[in-house]
Design an enzyme around this catalytic site. Structure first.
Site, PDB file in Angstrom:
ATOM      1  N   GLY A 103       0.790  -1.231   0.000  1.00 26.77           N
ATOM      2  CA  GLY A 103       0.000   0.000   0.000  1.00 26.77           C
ATOM      3  C   GLY A 103       0.818   1.274   0.000  1.00 26.77           C
ATOM      4  N   PRO A 117       5.245  -4.671  -0.774  1.00 25.13           N
ATOM      5  CA  PRO A 117       5.089  -3.483  -1.634  1.00 25.13           C
ATOM      6  C   PRO A 117       4.898  -3.885  -3.089  1.00 25.13           C
ATOM      7  CG  PRO A 117       7.414  -3.869  -1.225  1.00 25.13           C
ATOM      8  CD  PRO A 117       6.659  -4.915  -0.416  1.00 25.13           C
ATOM      9  N   ARG A 149       3.152  -1.172  -5.834  1.00 24.86           N
ATOM     10  CA  ARG A 149       3.164   0.123  -6.516  1.00 24.86           C
ATOM     11  C   ARG A 149       4.434   0.941  -6.238  1.00 24.86           C
ATOM     12  NH1 ARG A 149      -1.690   2.761  -7.298  1.00 24.86           N
ATOM     13  NH2 ARG A 149      -2.589   1.453  -5.694  1.00 24.86           N
ATOM     14  N   ARG A 160      -6.842   2.427 -15.037  1.00 26.82           N
ATOM     15  CA  ARG A 160      -6.892   3.162 -13.759  1.00 26.82           C
ATOM     16  C   ARG A 160      -7.669   4.483 -13.837  1.00 26.82           C
ATOM     17  NH1 ARG A 160      -3.213   4.811 -11.029  1.00 26.82           N
ATOM     18  NH2 ARG A 160      -3.892   3.992  -9.027  1.00 26.82           N
ATOM     19  N   TYR A 202     -10.763   4.308 -11.373  1.00 26.94           N
ATOM     20  CA  TYR A 202     -10.605   5.011 -10.090  1.00 26.94           C
ATOM     21  C   TYR A 202     -10.500   6.517 -10.257  1.00 26.94           C
ATOM     22  CZ  TYR A 202      -8.423   0.393  -9.263  1.00 26.94           C
ATOM     23  OH  TYR A 202      -8.117  -0.931  -9.217  1.00 26.94           O
ATOM     24  N   CYS A 222     -14.766   2.220 -27.420  1.00 27.16           N
ATOM     25  CA  CYS A 222     -16.109   2.797 -27.544  1.00 27.16           C
ATOM     26  C   CYS A 222     -16.799   2.899 -26.200  1.00 27.16           C
ATOM     27  CB  CYS A 222     -16.924   1.964 -28.520  1.00 27.16           C
ATOM     28  SG  CYS A 222     -16.170   2.009 -30.135  1.00 27.16           S
ATOM     29  N   TYR A 236      -0.044  -1.809 -11.975  1.00 26.35           N
ATOM     30  CA  TYR A 236      -1.474  -1.896 -12.291  1.00 26.35           C
ATOM     31  C   TYR A 236      -1.775  -1.307 -13.674  1.00 26.35           C
ATOM     32  CZ  TYR A 236      -1.372  -2.846  -7.322  1.00 26.35           C
ATOM     33  OH  TYR A 236      -1.073  -3.390  -6.095  1.00 26.35           O
TER      34      TYR A 236
HETATM   35  N1  LLP Z   1      -0.736  -7.004  -0.342  1.00 28.79           N
HETATM   36  C1  LLP Z   1      -2.048  -7.249  -0.517  1.00 28.79           C
HETATM   37  C2  LLP Z   1      -2.715  -8.275   0.313  1.00 28.79           C
HETATM   38  C3  LLP Z   1      -2.773  -6.523  -1.467  1.00 28.79           C
HETATM   39  O1  LLP Z   1      -4.068  -6.759  -1.634  1.00 28.79           O
HETATM   40  C4  LLP Z   1      -2.111  -5.543  -2.259  1.00 28.79           C
HETATM   41  C5  LLP Z   1      -2.824  -4.774  -3.255  1.00 28.79           C
HETATM   42  C6  LLP Z   1      -0.725  -5.337  -2.043  1.00 28.79           C
HETATM   43  C7  LLP Z   1      -0.075  -6.090  -1.082  1.00 28.79           C
HETATM   44  C8  LLP Z   1       0.074  -4.356  -2.844  1.00 28.79           C
HETATM   45  O2  LLP Z   1      -0.348  -3.038  -2.715  1.00 28.79           O
HETATM   46  P1  LLP Z   1       0.582  -1.871  -3.303  1.00 28.79           P
HETATM   47  O3  LLP Z   1       1.865  -1.862  -2.529  1.00 28.79           O
HETATM   48  O4  LLP Z   1       0.832  -2.159  -4.726  1.00 28.79           O
HETATM   49  O5  LLP Z   1      -0.185  -0.628  -3.128  1.00 28.79           O
HETATM   50  N2  LLP Z   1      -5.550  -1.764  -8.843  1.00 28.79           N
HETATM   51  C9  LLP Z   1      -5.397  -0.725  -7.822  1.00 28.79           C
HETATM   52  C10 LLP Z   1      -4.646  -1.206  -6.629  1.00 28.79           C
HETATM   53  C11 LLP Z   1      -5.234  -2.456  -6.007  1.00 28.79           C
HETATM   54  C12 LLP Z   1      -4.406  -2.981  -4.891  1.00 28.79           C
HETATM   55  C13 LLP Z   1      -4.856  -4.341  -4.496  1.00 28.79           C
HETATM   56  N3  LLP Z   1      -4.061  -4.919  -3.469  1.00 28.79           N
HETATM   57  C14 LLP Z   1      -4.742   0.492  -8.464  1.00 28.79           C
HETATM   58  O6  LLP Z   1      -4.475   0.464  -9.657  1.00 28.79           O
HETATM   59  O7  LLP Z   1      -4.544   1.496  -7.797  1.00 28.79           O
END
Ligand code: LLP
Length: 426
Positions: free
Chosen positions: A239, A274, A276, A312, A316, A355, A384
């Site tokens: 996150g 991590p 993103r 995205r 979102y 479209c 993503y």
């Molecule tokens: N761990 C778990 C259990 C997760 O569900 C996620 C993301 C992560 C780690 C990694 O999160 P990150 O570090 O990448 O923020 N499609 C959305 C984001 C969905 C995230 C889902 N879970 C977007 O494009 O913003």
């Protein structure tokens, strides 16, 4: 902009002019910088080094096996949420002990594949799933390590579709139920319930939600330990933010300064997931202007990448910085932010060919004038982007290219029309 830099008004990735890639690989194409990917990983690993964590890159964010292999070589493990992601992680030469498997709907086939692969940890999302895992493990006489995903009811202050740590979401179990799950299953001989997992949302651009989530988790952990359960693992999830607009995301060192003191010396193996923060700024989506048009008061640049390539913005309302790849020296963008105040920029919507009215990459953006044939870069598309792409409108998926210094190579070919129908039978 990390290793995506304008020299003399022309965008380069590391030492490669972006134009060269467009000429060889066409558009739309995702372009990744090896140096940026690894630099983000290294900074994250260095910031959290005092906890000696296992870093499990969240493969859902960016899944090309060539990129995952780079991270695996650097010591990364993987957070997977499906059999397909597990397969990719194994194809990326991951150490199975550094694979963690989350997800609210693991099938028996996926569970069996993960047991066969001897992964390090299952992250359990419900009592029913745990019961099923115990049944499968017992039938195979296998011993498995698992953490219970808890829902600390913390607001990560992010988009509602990517909020996971609030009580009303489908993820994990609430704190009261967590205690009951340990009482019922915490001494099983096949599934060793050895820790807690949390993932509160994505992106979380402040440290306070992490602090609250860790504090609540540690309180529960202390209670569970006092009741005799042996917990040695804490998985804090992912996150961590990335810069999409300017410098809105805390850097790894800022997150670590808030989190490390809370988790140090707790006798816990720490796992971080991590996605993103490692991959987002390691990639851009390169597209080409097909047409421009004026409709009423609005000006449109219609490009050859659409919501099927990068969903995205449509899904979102996500903001991605967009800028022509060769705007000329008077239009060199300000590194992250305020580029729209450069004199001579014009307001326009950057839209794709799909479209749907929701098919846009950016709305009401001030960009240098563009015309048919111009290359345009959509930044922060490494996470993503490709992983959420689809064949909607029967559009073949984009190519992927990896840049390394002064060389580049295709790491995924552009799909063909034959690929579109290859799985269809009859
Ligand atoms: N761990 C778990 C259990 C997760 O569900 C996620 C993301 C992560 C780690 C990694 O999160 P990150 O570090 O990448 O923020 N499609 C959305 C984001 C969905 C995230 C889902 N879970 C977007 O494009 O913003």
């Amino acid at each position: 902009m990390d290793d995506f830099i304008y020299h003399d008004g022309r965008l380069h990735c590391e030492r490669i002019p972006i134009r060269q890639i467009a000429e060889k690989s066409g558009t739309p194409t995702f372009i990744y910088s090896r140096a940026t990917l690894l630099a983000h990983y290294d900074r994250f690993a260095a910031a959290f080094a005092p906890l000696s964590p296992t870093i499990c890159f969240s493969i859902k964010s960016c899944a090309n096996i060539n990129l995952c292999r780079l991270l695996a070589e650097r010591g990364s493990g993987f957070d997977v949420v499906s059999g397909g992601e597990l397969f990719r992680a194994m194809q990326s030469n991951a150490d199975p002990q550094k694979i963690v498997f989350a997800g609210v709907g693991k099938t028996d086939a996926e569970i069996n594949a993960a047991i066969n692969a001897a992964i390090g940890l299952f992250n359990i999302e419900s009592p029913a799933e745990l019961e099923n895992l115990i049944r499968i493990a017992a039938s195979r006489n296998a011993t498995i390590r698992a953490a219970l995903r808890i829902n600390p009811d913390v607001d990560p202050i992010t988009h509602k579709h990517t909020t996971t740590g609030k009580k009303e979401t489908k993820f994990g179990v609430d704190l009261e139920m967590a205690r009951a799950v340990f009482d019922q299953f915490g001494r099983d001989k096949y599934v060793k319930l050895c820790g807690l997992h949390v993932h509160i949302g994505s992106p979380v651009n402040t440290v306070e939600p992490y602090i609250a989530a860790v504090r609540r988790s540690l309180e529960l952990l202390t209670t569970l330990r006092a009741a005799g359960f042996q917990l040695d693992t804490f998985d804090l999830g992912g996150g961590f933010g990335a810069h999409y607009r300017g410098s809105e995301a805390p850097d790894a060192a800022t997150y670590a300064a808030a989190i490390v003191p809370l988790l140090a010396n707790q006798g816990l193996k720490i796992i971080l997931e991590p996605g993103r923060s490692i991959a987002a700024n390691a990639g851009v989506l390169l597209t080409r202007v097909l047409y421009t048009k004026q409709s009423g008061t609005r000006r449109f640049a219609i490009v050859d990448a659409g919501m099927n390539d990068l969903v995205r913005p449509a899904l979102y309302d996500a903001h991605h910085f967009i800028w022509p790849a060769e705007p000329g020296p008077q239009f060199v963008p300000n590194p992250r932010g305020e580029s729209d105040s450069i004199p001579g920029t014009i307001e326009m919507d950057i839209v794709g060919p799909v479209c749907e009215t929701g098919d846009f990459l950016g709305r009401a953006r001030k960009l240098p004038p563009v015309q048919r044939g111009d290359l345009v870069a959509v930044f922060t598309a490494g996470a993503y982007g490709m992983t959420m792409s689809s064949n909607y409108n029967s559009r073949p998926r984009a190519a992927e290219v990896l840049v390394e210094g002064d060389t580049f190579r295709a790491i995924r070919r552009r799909e063909t029309y034959e690929d579109l129908v290859a799985a269809e039978i009859g």
